[in-house]
Design a protein around this motif. Structure first.
Motif, short mmCIF file in Angstrom:
data_model
loop_
_atom_site.label_atom_id
_atom_site.label_comp_id
_atom_site.label_asym_id
_atom_site.label_seq_id
_atom_site.Cartn_x
_atom_site.Cartn_y
_atom_site.Cartn_z
N ILE A 58 -16.90 -11.94 -2.79
CA ILE A 58 -17.18 -12.02 -4.47
C ILE A 58 -18.11 -10.91 -4.72
O ILE A 58 -19.12 -10.50 -3.86
CB ILE A 58 -17.99 -13.53 -4.42
N LEU A 105 -15.77 -16.86 -12.06
CA LEU A 105 -14.82 -17.07 -11.26
C LEU A 105 -13.65 -18.05 -11.67
O LEU A 105 -12.70 -18.42 -10.72
CB LEU A 105 -15.53 -17.93 -9.96
N ILE A 152 -13.19 -10.66 -7.44
CA ILE A 152 -13.19 -11.13 -6.01
C ILE A 152 -12.29 -10.16 -5.25
O ILE A 152 -11.00 -9.86 -5.84
CB ILE A 152 -12.66 -12.48 -5.69
N LEU A 172 -13.01 -19.05 0.65
CA LEU A 172 -13.39 -18.82 -0.47
C LEU A 172 -14.17 -19.88 -1.17
O LEU A 172 -15.19 -19.89 -1.76
CB LEU A 172 -12.20 -18.46 -1.58
#
Ligand code: ADP
Ligand code: MG
Length: 242
Positions: A178, A161, A168, A144
């Motif tokens: 994502i 995010l 996600i 990630l």
């Protein structure tokens, strides 16, 4: 109940032109679906719209499963009341991030509909709260961070995010994906890497402390430096032991 429904079926009107029915809008969506080789949708998912189940409902779109060449795919259909005219910008961005292995794989897009890979899995917020294999968890977190770094290099900033909730998905307990490149900004000075570090190592530090050891003050410093120079990504990984 799971049901495969022909796109012309009257019952789908509520999702193909949502939240109000507009003949012109509906006809355009139908035409685009046909052009993309999609003749059936699948009523399945955790969100109900009338009698139809869909996988997601956002501010700008409805996301529903569809069938294309017998494969299950995800369709992101613009809402009538969206502040956007078209999903084409998101389609273009998806094709760019796909080159770096990021996001659901784009299949096709038109004005009102994006056809993409369906991601089966668990939202990161749930995944984080589950007991699991430490090594696997570290791999997923590293993956990630890597994806966020690549997005930073592309200058593509995903605004959600720092609190990704539903943005996600951990696929097969293995691969973080994502999603939703709708609200991104381009050529941004903001950083996805610092957003995700904020989410993982500051907002959810209690969970990760069990598998990763770090000093918050030093991490803050490294992130500040990263925001300025984008030069110490590897140092951040080393610092986190990833
Ligand atoms: N490719 C996909 N595979 C699986 N689920 C998806 C996919 N794309 C979107 N979703 C689901 O649909 C929801 C809404 O999609 P999203 O792209 O966030 O729409 P919006 O731009 O309207 O916010 C997501 O939170 C997710 O649950
Ligand atoms: Mg969204």
């Amino acid at each position: 109940m799971v049901e495969v429904i022909k796109i012309e079926d009257e019952r789908l009107k509520v999702i193909l032109s949502y939240p109000i029915f507009k003949e012109e809008f509906y006809n355009e969506v139908l035409r685009e679906l046909r052009e993309m080789g999609i003749n059936e949708l699948i009523s399945r998912g955790r969100v109900n719209i009338g009698k139809i189940n869909v996988i997601g409902k956002g501010c700008t779109s409805i996301v529903v499963q569809g069938l294309r060449n017998n494969n299950i795919i995800a369709l992101k259909i613009l809402r009538v009341d969206s502040n956007r005219e078209s999903v084409s910008r998101e389609g273009r961005i998806l094709s760019i991030v796909n080159r770096e292995g990021i996001g659901p794989k784009l299949i096709d897009y038109k004005n009102k509909v994006i056809a993409m890979e369906y991601i089966e899995g668990e939202y990161i917020s749930n995944w984080l709260r589950r007991e699991q294999d430490n090594l696997k968890m570290r791999m997923i977190i590293k993956d990630l961070l890597e994806q966020c770094y690549k997005l930073d290099l592309l200058g593509i900033f995903h605004k959600e995010l720092s609190n990704p909730k539903t943005h996600i998905i951990i696929r097969n307990e293995e691969k973080p994906v994502i999603i939703d490149f709708e609200t991104i900004s381009l050529e941004s000075k903001n950083s996805n890497l610092s957003s995700i570090i904020g989410y993982l190592f500051f907002s959810n530090s209690k969970i990760l402390e069990k598998i990763i050891k770090w000093d918050s003050i030093k991490l803050r410093e490294l992130v500040r430096e990263y925001k300025k120079t984008r030069s110490n990504y590897n140092e951040i990984l080393r610092f986190l032991g990833l």
